[in-house]
Design a protein around this motif. Structure first.
Motif, short mmCIF file in Angstrom:
data_model
loop_
_atom_site.label_atom_id
_atom_site.label_comp_id
_atom_site.label_asym_id
_atom_site.label_seq_id
_atom_site.Cartn_x
_atom_site.Cartn_y
_atom_site.Cartn_z
N ALA A 14 0.82 -1.22 0.00
CA ALA A 14 0.00 0.00 0.00
C ALA A 14 0.86 1.27 0.00
CB ALA A 14 -0.93 0.00 1.21
N THR A 15 2.07 1.18 0.58
CA THR A 15 2.93 2.37 0.67
C THR A 15 4.11 2.32 -0.30
OG1 THR A 15 4.24 1.34 2.44
CG2 THR A 15 2.36 2.71 3.11
N ALA A 16 4.18 1.27 -1.12
CA ALA A 16 5.32 1.11 -2.03
C ALA A 16 5.32 2.20 -3.10
CB ALA A 16 5.26 -0.26 -2.69
N LYS A 17 6.50 2.74 -3.35
CA LYS A 17 6.68 3.76 -4.39
C LYS A 17 7.78 3.31 -5.34
CE LYS A 17 5.45 7.53 -1.25
NZ LYS A 17 5.92 8.79 -0.61
N ASN A 18 7.71 3.81 -6.56
CA ASN A 18 8.75 3.48 -7.52
C ASN A 18 10.09 4.07 -7.08
OD1 ASN A 18 7.01 2.10 -9.23
ND2 ASN A 18 6.49 3.95 -10.40
N LEU A 19 11.15 3.46 -7.54
CA LEU A 19 12.48 3.96 -7.22
C LEU A 19 12.93 4.99 -8.25
CD1 LEU A 19 14.38 0.68 -6.26
CD2 LEU A 19 13.16 2.25 -4.75
N THR A 20 13.67 5.99 -7.81
CA THR A 20 14.30 6.94 -8.72
C THR A 20 15.82 6.87 -8.48
OG1 THR A 20 14.07 8.76 -7.14
CG2 THR A 20 12.31 8.47 -8.74
N VAL A 21 16.58 7.11 -9.54
CA VAL A 21 18.04 6.97 -9.45
C VAL A 21 18.72 8.23 -9.99
CG1 VAL A 21 20.03 5.59 -10.11
CG2 VAL A 21 17.83 4.47 -9.73
N GLU A 22 19.63 8.77 -9.20
CA GLU A 22 20.46 9.90 -9.63
C GLU A 22 21.92 9.47 -9.55
OE1 GLU A 22 19.64 13.34 -7.28
OE2 GLU A 22 17.50 13.36 -7.75
N VAL A 23 22.69 9.79 -10.60
CA VAL A 23 24.09 9.38 -10.64
C VAL A 23 24.99 10.58 -10.92
CG1 VAL A 23 25.78 7.86 -11.74
CG2 VAL A 23 23.41 7.10 -11.49
N THR A 24 26.06 10.68 -10.16
CA THR A 24 27.06 11.72 -10.37
C THR A 24 28.45 11.11 -10.35
OG1 THR A 24 27.11 12.18 -8.00
CG2 THR A 24 25.66 13.56 -9.34
N ASP A 25 29.39 11.80 -10.98
CA ASP A 25 30.79 11.39 -10.90
C ASP A 25 31.26 11.70 -9.48
OD1 ASP A 25 33.38 10.73 -11.33
OD2 ASP A 25 33.88 12.43 -12.57
N SER A 26 31.93 10.74 -8.85
CA SER A 26 32.36 10.93 -7.45
C SER A 26 33.25 12.15 -7.28
CB SER A 26 33.10 9.68 -6.96
OG SER A 26 32.21 8.59 -6.92
N SER A 27 33.96 12.54 -8.34
CA SER A 27 34.84 13.70 -8.24
C SER A 27 34.13 15.02 -8.50
CB SER A 27 36.01 13.56 -9.22
OG SER A 27 35.52 13.51 -10.55
N ASN A 28 32.87 14.94 -8.97
CA ASN A 28 32.08 16.15 -9.24
C ASN A 28 30.62 15.86 -8.96
OD1 ASN A 28 30.97 18.53 -10.12
ND2 ASN A 28 31.62 18.32 -12.26
N SER A 29 30.22 16.01 -7.71
CA SER A 29 28.87 15.63 -7.27
C SER A 29 27.79 16.58 -7.79
CB SER A 29 28.82 15.58 -5.75
OG SER A 29 29.16 16.84 -5.21
N LYS A 30 28.17 17.70 -8.41
CA LYS A 30 27.17 18.66 -8.89
C LYS A 30 26.67 18.31 -10.29
CE LYS A 30 28.87 22.56 -6.15
NZ LYS A 30 29.42 23.95 -6.17
N LYS A 31 27.48 17.59 -11.06
CA LYS A 31 27.12 17.26 -12.43
C LYS A 31 26.47 15.88 -12.49
CE LYS A 31 28.95 16.85 -17.12
NZ LYS A 31 30.15 16.85 -17.98
N LYS A 32 25.16 15.86 -12.84
CA LYS A 32 24.43 14.61 -12.94
C LYS A 32 24.69 13.95 -14.29
CE LYS A 32 20.70 15.92 -9.78
NZ LYS A 32 19.23 16.13 -9.64
N LEU A 33 24.85 12.63 -14.27
CA LEU A 33 25.08 11.87 -15.49
C LEU A 33 23.76 11.35 -16.05
CD1 LEU A 33 28.18 9.81 -14.28
CD2 LEU A 33 28.19 11.82 -15.76
N PRO A 34 23.67 11.19 -17.38
CA PRO A 34 22.44 10.66 -17.99
C PRO A 34 22.12 9.25 -17.48
CG PRO A 34 23.91 11.59 -19.66
CD PRO A 34 24.70 11.50 -18.39
N VAL A 35 20.89 9.07 -17.05
CA VAL A 35 20.48 7.78 -16.47
C VAL A 35 19.17 7.31 -17.11
CG1 VAL A 35 19.74 6.58 -14.38
CG2 VAL A 35 21.58 8.27 -14.27
#
Length: 271
Positions: free
Chosen positions: A85-106
């Protein structure tokens, strides 16, 4: 005499020059290596089987691979659903470990309610590690900050030359195969524990027989102590027999589940 001293001095100077050249060469080698070869000593990596807890479910990394021709990482996740009843879909965000501000295409593909396939593309050249943040849909920034990410390191993830697209049935069969492997490991573990408990019960019976054989010529106080020990041992046997029955029941259920899973897997692979 003067010539000999001069020759000795010249020889020493030549040796010092050689030592100095060797030291400079070694120093330059390490300087160049730092730029040419990536330093993986401090790179984070989450091994397959790593699990993290979200608000309503637990997520486990079950597989990852890097495809060199596509410069792409594929990651497979398994997520439990404690309350549908409370299950929600998962979302994924990926960044380069050396630059956490720039998101990679996922690209995230939901195979079913528990199995997710994630593709991370356009990785940085000579990438060392990526940070993979898995959250439930609608998670706030505060919630995200509290969740520990997964990490995939270039050095440790398996590499494959070429990428081949797979069908949904392939991933469903893969999920079933993981279930079978885990169930077989549980079966083996339970069998080992059952054997241990049975051997323990045999040993306890031997100890009780030994106590009983020496009971007749003891003082009343010693008899009471020995009888109490016998009773405690007998209760332990009862408890361990109950545990054996529970484990044997679980194994019977696992055997049946594995049989059904194998039939389902064969069907999916046939399609």
């Amino acid at each position: 005499m003067w010539k000999t001293i001069k020759e000795k001095f010249s020889l020493k100077r030549t040796k010092y020059q050689l030592y100095a050249s060797a030291i400079v060469t070694i120093f330059l080698f390490f300087i160049v290596s730092a730029f040419v070869f990536p330093d993986y000593t401090s790179v984070k990596n989450s091994s397959v089987g790593t699990s993290l807890d979200l608000s309503n479910r637990q997520v486990t990394l079950i597989d990852d691979v890097y495809y060199e021709d596509k410069n792409m990482v594929e990651i497979n996740f398994y997520a439990t659903i404690p309350d549908a009843a409370t299950a929600k879909n998962l979302t994924v965000e990926v960044t380069d470990s050396s630059n956490s501000k720039k998101k990679l295409p996922v690209t995230t593909e939901k195979i079913n309610e528990t199995f997710y396939v994630v593709f991370v593309e356009s990785l940085p050249q000579k990438w060392k590690s990526i940070k993979v943040l898995v959250t439930e849909e609608g998670a706030s920034s505060t919630d995200k900050d509290m969740i520990e990410p997964f990490y995939v390191a270039n050095e440790k993830v398996p590499h494959e030359d070429t990428f081949k697209a797979k069908s949904v049935t392939y991933y469903e069969a893969k999920q079933i195969n993981i279930f079978i492997n885990q169930s077989e490991k549980t079966l083996a573990k339970n069998k080992k524990e059952i054997k241990k408990l049975k051997e323990s019960n045999v040993k306890i019976l031997e100890v009780n027989r030994g106590i009983q054989a020496n009971l007749s010529y003891q003082t009343e106080e010693q008899k009471q102590e020995m009888k109490s020990e016998i009773q405690a041992n007998e209760q332990k046997i009862v408890t361990q027999k109950e545990n054996i029955e529970k484990l044997e029941k679980e194994n019977n259920e696992l055997d049946l589940a594995i049989e059904k899973a194998k039939k389902q897997k064969d069907l999916l692979e046939w399609l």
